[in-house]
Design a protein around this motif. Structure first.
Motif, short mmCIF file in Angstrom:
data_model
loop_
_atom_site.label_atom_id
_atom_site.label_comp_id
_atom_site.label_asym_id
_atom_site.label_seq_id
_atom_site.Cartn_x
_atom_site.Cartn_y
_atom_site.Cartn_z
N ASP A 101 23.69 21.59 53.02
CA ASP A 101 23.83 20.43 53.88
C ASP A 101 25.31 20.15 54.10
O ASP A 101 26.12 20.27 53.17
CB ASP A 101 23.14 19.22 53.26
N ILE A 102 25.65 19.77 55.35
CA ILE A 102 27.06 19.54 55.67
C ILE A 102 27.26 18.14 56.22
O ILE A 102 26.37 17.57 56.86
CB ILE A 102 27.60 20.59 56.66
N THR A 103 28.44 17.59 55.94
CA THR A 103 28.87 16.31 56.50
C THR A 103 30.15 16.58 57.27
O THR A 103 31.11 17.14 56.72
CB THR A 103 29.12 15.28 55.38
N ILE A 104 30.17 16.17 58.52
CA ILE A 104 31.34 16.37 59.38
C ILE A 104 31.93 15.00 59.69
O ILE A 104 31.28 14.17 60.33
CB ILE A 104 30.94 17.10 60.68
N PRO A 105 33.17 14.75 59.25
CA PRO A 105 33.83 13.49 59.61
C PRO A 105 34.24 13.56 61.09
O PRO A 105 35.05 14.41 61.47
CB PRO A 105 35.06 13.43 58.71
N GLN A 106 33.68 12.70 61.90
CA GLN A 106 33.94 12.71 63.33
C GLN A 106 35.43 12.55 63.61
O GLN A 106 36.12 11.76 62.97
CB GLN A 106 33.16 11.58 64.01
N GLY A 107 35.95 13.34 64.56
CA GLY A 107 37.34 13.22 64.97
C GLY A 107 38.33 13.97 64.09
O GLY A 107 39.54 13.79 64.23
#
Length: 120
Positions: free
Chosen positions: A18-24
């Motif tokens: 599972d991945i979390t991408i910090p927007q921007g």
């Protein structure tokens, strides 16, 4: 960081990541791929593709993942300008490798979470 080791049959062992991408932000993850004997797999001549969708059966692609094959690593990247434009926050993804002899291996799959950007 996940590592994929190919089996003698050329199949891969599917990984859930599972991945979390910090927007921007510039987001990158590198996934090493190992040959059946445990040494780094040369990915010259291989291809990769990956997509994010809202759910597995969704006809709409939320994002085509930018993928580079670098030596024995599969490198996934999302640029800040790309994620800043996203209105969606959750989805599912997978990444598939295609060997030079056209065998398709699903490398990794999982959920995607995008954390909203505050500073713009």
């Amino acid at each position: 960081m996940p590592v994929l080791q190919l089996e003698e049959s050329g199949e891969g062992v599917l990984m859930r990541y599972d991945i979390t991408i910090p927007q921007g932000t510039t987001w990158t993850v590198s996934i090493p791929v190992l040959a059946p004997n445990g040494t780094p797999q040369n990915l010259t001549g291989w291809n990769a593709a990956g997509q994010v969708r809202a759910f597995h059966e969704s006809p709409e692609v939320l994002h085509n993942i930018s993928i580079n094959l670098e030596g024995s690593n599969v490198v996934l990247t999302v640029l800040p300008t790309t994620s800043s434009a996203w209105a969606w926050r959750n989805g599912v993804y997978d990444v598939e490798l295609t060997s030079p002899d056209s065998k398709v291996i699903r490398l990794v799959e999982g959920h995607v979470t995008v954390t909203p950007e505050v500073t713009r």
